[in-house]
Motif scaffolding. Structure first.
Motif, short mmCIF file in Angstrom:
data_model
loop_
_atom_site.label_atom_id
_atom_site.label_comp_id
_atom_site.label_asym_id
_atom_site.label_seq_id
_atom_site.Cartn_x
_atom_site.Cartn_y
_atom_site.Cartn_z
N SER A 151 31.63 41.30 44.12
CA SER A 151 32.32 40.10 44.56
C SER A 151 32.61 40.15 46.05
O SER A 151 32.44 39.15 46.76
CB SER A 151 33.61 39.92 43.77
N LEU A 152 33.03 41.32 46.53
CA LEU A 152 33.33 41.48 47.96
C LEU A 152 32.09 41.27 48.81
O LEU A 152 32.12 40.53 49.80
CB LEU A 152 33.93 42.85 48.21
N SER A 166 37.26 37.38 52.47
CA SER A 166 36.40 37.79 51.36
C SER A 166 37.06 38.89 50.53
O SER A 166 36.89 38.93 49.31
CB SER A 166 35.04 38.25 51.87
N PHE A 167 37.84 39.78 51.15
CA PHE A 167 38.58 40.79 50.41
C PHE A 167 39.63 40.15 49.51
O PHE A 167 39.76 40.52 48.34
CB PHE A 167 39.25 41.77 51.38
N MET A 168 40.36 39.16 50.02
CA MET A 168 41.39 38.50 49.23
C MET A 168 40.78 37.73 48.07
O MET A 168 41.31 37.74 46.95
CB MET A 168 42.24 37.59 50.11
N VAL A 169 39.66 37.06 48.30
CA VAL A 169 38.99 36.32 47.22
C VAL A 169 38.47 37.28 46.16
O VAL A 169 38.60 37.03 44.96
CB VAL A 169 37.86 35.44 47.80
N ALA A 170 37.91 38.41 46.59
CA ALA A 170 37.38 39.39 45.63
C ALA A 170 38.51 39.99 44.79
O ALA A 170 38.35 40.19 43.59
CB ALA A 170 36.63 40.48 46.37
N THR A 187 38.76 39.51 40.74
CA THR A 187 38.79 40.70 39.89
C THR A 187 40.04 40.72 39.02
O THR A 187 39.98 41.02 37.82
CB THR A 187 38.71 41.97 40.75
N VAL A 188 41.18 40.41 39.61
CA VAL A 188 42.43 40.38 38.84
C VAL A 188 42.37 39.29 37.77
O VAL A 188 42.79 39.50 36.63
CB VAL A 188 43.65 40.19 39.77
#
Length: 90
Positions: free
Chosen positions: A5-6, A52-56, A60-61
């Motif tokens: 995802s990242l 992109s880190f926050m979206v990933a 995932t959560v």
């Protein structure tokens, strides 16, 4: 899951940044180095990676918080077994 995802989100955001970079280069060719300086390029890159880190993390959560298999509780009624009445039919 998180890694894929990242990298997928980072790729999309980097393509958007490249499109913006080309837009500035075409529309303002003489002021390109002023608008897209090294510091501005670094800020845009860090912003893309952070988003992109926050979206990933969010994806995932959200996915791993779903109840995939609950073996103790069954909401489905028992299935009726159907009997084949024409067993001798070819």
């Amino acid at each position: 899951m998180f890694f894929f995802s990242l990298t997928g989100n980072a790729t999309i955001f980097l393509v958007v940044i490249m499109a913006y970079d080309r837009y500035v280069a075409i529309s303002n060719p003489l002021r390109y180095r002023i608008i897209i300086s090294d510091l501005a390029c670094l800020k845009i890159l860090l912003l893309a990676l952070t988003v992109s880190f926050m979206v990933a993390v969010g994806q995932t959560v959200a996915i791993f918080s779903l109840p995939f298999c609950i073996a103790t509780v069954s909401t489905m009624p028992p299935q009726k077994v159907l009997k084949n009445e024409n067993e001798n039919v070819l």
